[in-house]
Scaffold this motif. Structure first.
Motif, PDB file in Angstrom:
ATOM      1  N   VAL A  60       0.847  -1.025   0.221  1.00  0.00           N
ATOM      2  CA  VAL A  60       0.005   0.131  -0.063  1.00  0.00           C
ATOM      3  C   VAL A  60       0.931   1.219   0.022  1.00  0.00           C
ATOM      4  CG1 VAL A  60      -1.882   1.452   1.155  1.00  0.00           C
ATOM      5  CG2 VAL A  60      -1.923  -1.271   1.152  1.00  0.00           C
ATOM      6  N   PHE A  64      -3.982  -4.883  -1.490  1.00  0.00           N
ATOM      7  CA  PHE A  64      -4.017  -3.266  -1.272  1.00  0.00           C
ATOM      8  C   PHE A  64      -5.117  -2.716  -1.868  1.00  0.00           C
ATOM      9  CE2 PHE A  64      -1.098  -3.733  -5.479  1.00  0.00           C
ATOM     10  CZ  PHE A  64      -1.926  -2.997  -6.355  1.00  0.00           C
ATOM     11  N   LEU A  99      -6.718   0.385  -0.264  1.00  0.00           N
ATOM     12  CA  LEU A  99      -6.764   2.027  -0.779  1.00  0.00           C
ATOM     13  C   LEU A  99      -8.219   2.606  -0.863  1.00  0.00           C
ATOM     14  CD1 LEU A  99      -4.529   1.278  -3.882  1.00  0.00           C
ATOM     15  CD2 LEU A  99      -3.817   2.307  -1.813  1.00  0.00           C
TER      16      LEU A  99
END
Length: 933
Positions: free
Chosen positions: A23, A61, A65
């Protein structure tokens, strides 16, 4: 949800190690992509992010996000990554995780229903992709479930937000279906499933439209709804599949015809938006389905009514583009209808010809009415942009008329001629110039592209033209262009030349008619030159007069000189020389004066202008009639003259003067180019007749290039090599010039050629021409073939595409001569590996992908002519790790070398291999970025 195959990590700048797809790293790369001012860093970030999206880590990820504390750009990337994983790597998702993935997406969409619109749309696309992958077995009622879930009252999101999210989802679902990568058999199943699901959508839309409490952004109404409705109907009608539903199309016709009253009302009230929208619907139905509807012979009257409705739209009142913008929409319909009618078998075609010929005659009247200029007063108020749009519109009308001639034939010309005749001979009422101009414009449109030599109305038209009272520039222009369009006919009927030539010569004196009068005279001089000697003195005198008075702009002066070149070509040699003397003398005197002056910008312009006039004159002054040779000997109306060529005589007379001008302007590329152009045009036109000039021109070029190398001198040298190098008498001066320019250029390479890509480009083209035309030039002891080869390898690495192409062209000419030209064979044996490495570097990513075919040509030539050497070099060259790209595995390199070595016959196949390999080298193989490559 792990992918079974790991993707290679993307390297950072230079040789930095690959970064993990975490990330934090994704957020850093996104920041770099959006905010770093360095374009190279942005590109690196973009490439890395593309790899991150397809990596197994994207499953982890992406959700992180989407957290509410992230900015929309980061959330958007997360949603996009989810969509890519679902749409492209569906087979990697275990079936037991389908439901949790679906639930997570629903939750996220609910969160973003009142948030960022771009993120919401991307999440909806991801869910749509999931639904399409699960339908019909794993999720049979996908659409109904979506409608139900978003209508649930217990949701934390307000009704309007849920409603907008649901509409967004229902909007992107069919779009995603159109672009999805579903296998064909699955596409059919899903389409059938979606068709059934429509039952859940239409009641919802109806309810939203009727419900007074629906917010305006959900329930578009009235004028807004009109545009949306038009868009929806046109899209539905334009679907390719719609052709299969002929009964539905037949039901649509009366519905579209039912809009006629609304259309007429809109036109009457000046409501351009409404008339435009209704016209779009009628044209969409007619244009997309004319063949299918014409096939329904029993419904011919219904379709004819639709055609007449479109005719009304074509003839909509007002001047395009000021009072209306609708008529232009209809023009392609008339092409389509005609093509479909003419594609039927003879019997059916005859029936439709009978029905539609009157329609097309009416169309001609309508189009010519629409092509008419407004009144002078009104036209004076138009902006330059409106005038330009009207000009383009008239060109479209011209193209349509030319096309309609296929349907109506000679009768169309008779029809136009009769109308023009009645107009010009009627004593009852004064005719408007606009009407006359439009009829002539129609004639010109057809005569420009259709052979009207056998038309029985052209003599009458030529007879009518002098009777036209020309009081207006637009009319005068069209009269000129019409005469120009009939120049081939005049060549077959020379007795009529005298009817129109005085008009053209008179128009030459009017600067407002510059383009039309000069281009028409040029056409007449080109087509009718053998019939013009009686008029030559007059044409030359008038032309000289307007040239001296500087009535025309530079480009028209050049055309005028070309016209005079055609004209003089047909005269006797002594007549040519006499006319040339009177025509050129004033310019030679001017040039002599300018040659004495100290160089400055204004006398430079004058010099370039005079040199341009001379080169344009010599472009077409062809007393040996080379250009007529392809038409057969029977058309060569004049004997080939004996003795020196008039152009050569003139060039020899002015040669010293040109050298004098050059000596003062050698530093100026424009002047050097203009000098070279005179000789280049003369060489191209005169061919062998130029021979007497070869020694002195070679000497002058050598001096010029030795003082200051310029590309134009190399281009002229190439021309001389092409025409004269194979003739023993001319080989010595050409060989000397070739060796001199090569030596000077090699010195330039030692000093640093990067500032002269144009010279390197021209030099490579010269070398290729020498190999093609006279390989013996490479046998000269003074030629350093090794240095030439090494410079060409260097040129392959230039950033300028034309230079690289020219260098590749040189090698593809050189390699086939390994066996026959000993110095070439020797240098390839010694330095060929260096060439191969440069080619592999280019394919590996150093050169633009658009140049890969050129490098494939070199590989193919190496394989064909130096196979044993290539098989040894390619294995060695590809051995080092990371060459020509760090992204390649040893297996991929080995496969490529084996493929290349196997293919010695099919050049196209080698080009395909190189394209595949360069994508692997650049990490682009299998990405959307290369879909159209």
């Amino acid at each position: 949800m792990e992918r079974r195959e790991e993707q290679p990590g993307a390297a950072g700048a230079g040789a930095a190690p690959a970064l993990d797809f975490t990330v934090e790293n994704v957020e850093k790369a996104l920041h770099q992509l959006y905010y770093d001012p360095n374009i190279e860093n942005k590109n690196l970030a973009q490439k890395w992010l593309m790899q991150a999206q397809v990596s197994p880590q994207a499953w982890h990820f992406s959700w992180q996000l989407l957290q509410p504390d992230k900015v929309p750009e980061i959330q958007y990337f997360g949603a996009s990554a989810l969509h890519i994983k679902i749409s492209r790597y569906w087979s990697d998702i275990p079936t037991d995780q389908y439901e949790s993935l679906k639930a997570q997406l629903f939750t996220q969409i609910t969160h973003f229903a009142s948030g960022s619109k771009i993120v919401l749309t991307r999440l909806c696309v991801a869910l749509a992709s999931l639904a399409l992958s699960m339908m019909p077995d794993a999720w049979p009622c996908a659409v109904a479930d979506m409608v139900r879930l978003f209508q649930a009252e217990d949701s934390p999101v307000d009704g309007q937000g849920r409603c907008l999210a649901l509409l967004e989802l229902l909007t992107v679902l069919p779009e995603e279906f159109q672009t999805s990568r579903l296998p064909q058999y699955r596409k059919g199943l899903v389409r059938a499933s979606l068709a059934v699901e429509c039952g859940a959508v239409f009641p919802l839309l109806e309810q939203l439209l009727q419900q007074p409490s629906s917010p305006s952004c959900v329930r578009q109404k009235d004028s807004e709804l009109f545009d949306s409705s038009v868009e929806a109907i046109v899209n539905a009608i334009s679907q390719p599949d719609a052709q299969r539903y002929v009964n539905t199309l037949l039901k649509l016709i009366p519905l579209v015809l039912g809009l006629q009253d609304q259309l007429r009302q809109a036109v009457q009230n000046g409501d351009m938006e409404t008339s435009h929208g209704i016209c779009r619907i009628a044209v969409a139905l007619g244009e997309n389905h004319s063949r299918a509807l014409l096939d329904q012979v029993e419904h011919w009257q219904s379709f004819l009514a639709l055609v007449n409705m479109i005719m009304f739209c074509t003839g909509i009142p007002g001047h395009y583009p000021v009072n209306e913008t609708t008529s232009s929409l209809t023009l392609t319909f008339w092409y389509t209808l005609q093509d479909d009618i003419l594609s039927f078998e003879a019997e059916k075609q005859a029936v439709y010809q009978q029905v539609y010929r009157p329609v097309y005659f009416q169309l001609v009247d309508v189009l010519l009415h629409k092509a008419q200029f407004p009144s002078d007063e009104e036209y004076g108020f138009w902006s330059s942009d409106e005038k330009e749009q009207f000009r383009i519109y008239r060109v479209d009308i011209s193209d349509t008329l030319m096309y309609v001639y296929e349907m109506l034939g000679a009768e169309l010309l008779s029809n136009l001629y009769d109308k023009l005749g009645r107009l010009l001979t009627s004593s009852e009422e004064p005719y408007s110039w606009q009407h006359t101009e439009a009829l002539l414009y129609g004639f010109q449109s057809i005569a420009e592209t259709i052979d009207v030599n056998y038309s029985d109305v052209v003599p009458g038209l030529i007879g009518l033209i002098p009777r036209i009272s020309i009081s207006n520039v637009q009319l005068a222009d069209t009269v000129m262009f019409t005469i120009g369009a009939l120049s081939e006919w005049l060549a077959d009927h020379p007795v009529m030349i005298n009817s129109v030539l005085p008009l053209v010569l008179h128009a030459l004196g009017n600067p407002e008619l510059s383009v039309s009068s000069v281009s028409t005279l040029k056409k007449i001089c080109r087509e009718c030159k053998y019939d013009l000697p009686p008029y030559a003195a007059n044409i030359v005198a008038v032309s000289q007069d307007v040239l001296m008075k500087q009535i025309h702009k530079t480009s028209q002066c050049m055309w005028l000189m070309q016209a005079l070149g055609f004209l003089l070509s047909a005269l006797q040699v002594e007549e040519i020389l006499k006319n040339l003397h009177s025509l050129i003398s004033p310019y030679i005197q001017q040039l002599e004066k300018l040659a004495e002056e100290i160089p400055n910008p204004s006398n430079k312009l004058a010099i370039v202008h005079i040199l341009g006039l001379l080169s344009n004159l010599f472009t077409t002054l062809d007393v040996s009639h080379h250009e007529d040779e392809h038409e057969g000997p029977e058309l060569r109306k004049l004997p080939v003259p004996q003795g020196p060529n008039p152009v050569v005589v003139v060039l020899q007379q002015v040669f010293q003067l040109i050298q004098k001008v050059l000596s003062k302007w050698l530093n100026d590329a424009q002047v050097v180019e203009a000098v070279c152009a005179i000789f280049e045009k003369s060489v191209k036109t005169l061919l062998d007749d130029f021979a007497p000039m070869v020694p002195q021109l070679c000497e002058m070029l050598g001096r010029m290039y030795s003082t200051i190398p310029q590309a134009s001198a190399l281009d002229l040298t190439r021309q001389l090599v092409h025409i004269f190098a194979h003739e023993p008498a001319h080989f010595p001066p050409i060989e000397a010039l070739f060796l001199l320019v090569t030596s000077v250029t090699l010195t330039l390479f030692q000093q640093g050629p990067r500032d002269h890509p144009d010279i390197v480009d021209s030099f490579m083209q010269l070398l290729a021409q020498a190999l093609k035309r006279k390989p013996d030039l490479f046998l000269c002891e003074q030629l350093d073939v090794k240095a030439v080869f090494q410079c060409a390898v260097l040129a392959l690495k230039f950033p300028e595409a034309p230079t690289v192409k020219a260098s590749c062209g040189f090698f593809t000419e050189l390699l086939p001569r390994c066996g026959e030209v000993e110095p070439v064979g020797k240098v390839v044996q010694e330095d060929g590996r260096m060439l191969l490495v440069a080619v592999l570097e280019a394919i590996g990513g150093q050169a633009s992908r658009s140049l890969m075919d050129c490098f494939a040509d070199i590989l193919f030539a190496l394989n064909k002519h130096c196979f044993s050497l290539l098989s040894m070099w390619i294995k060695e060259a590809l051995q080092p790790p990371g060459f020509p790209s760090a992204r390649l595995s040893p297996e991929q390199k080995d496969t490529f070398s084996q493929q290349i070595l196997r293919e010695r016959v099919n050049k196209r196949r080698v080009k395909e291999m190189v394209k595949e390999f360069t994508l692997l080298c650049r990490g682009l193989h299998g990405t959307d970025y290369t879909a159209d490559y």
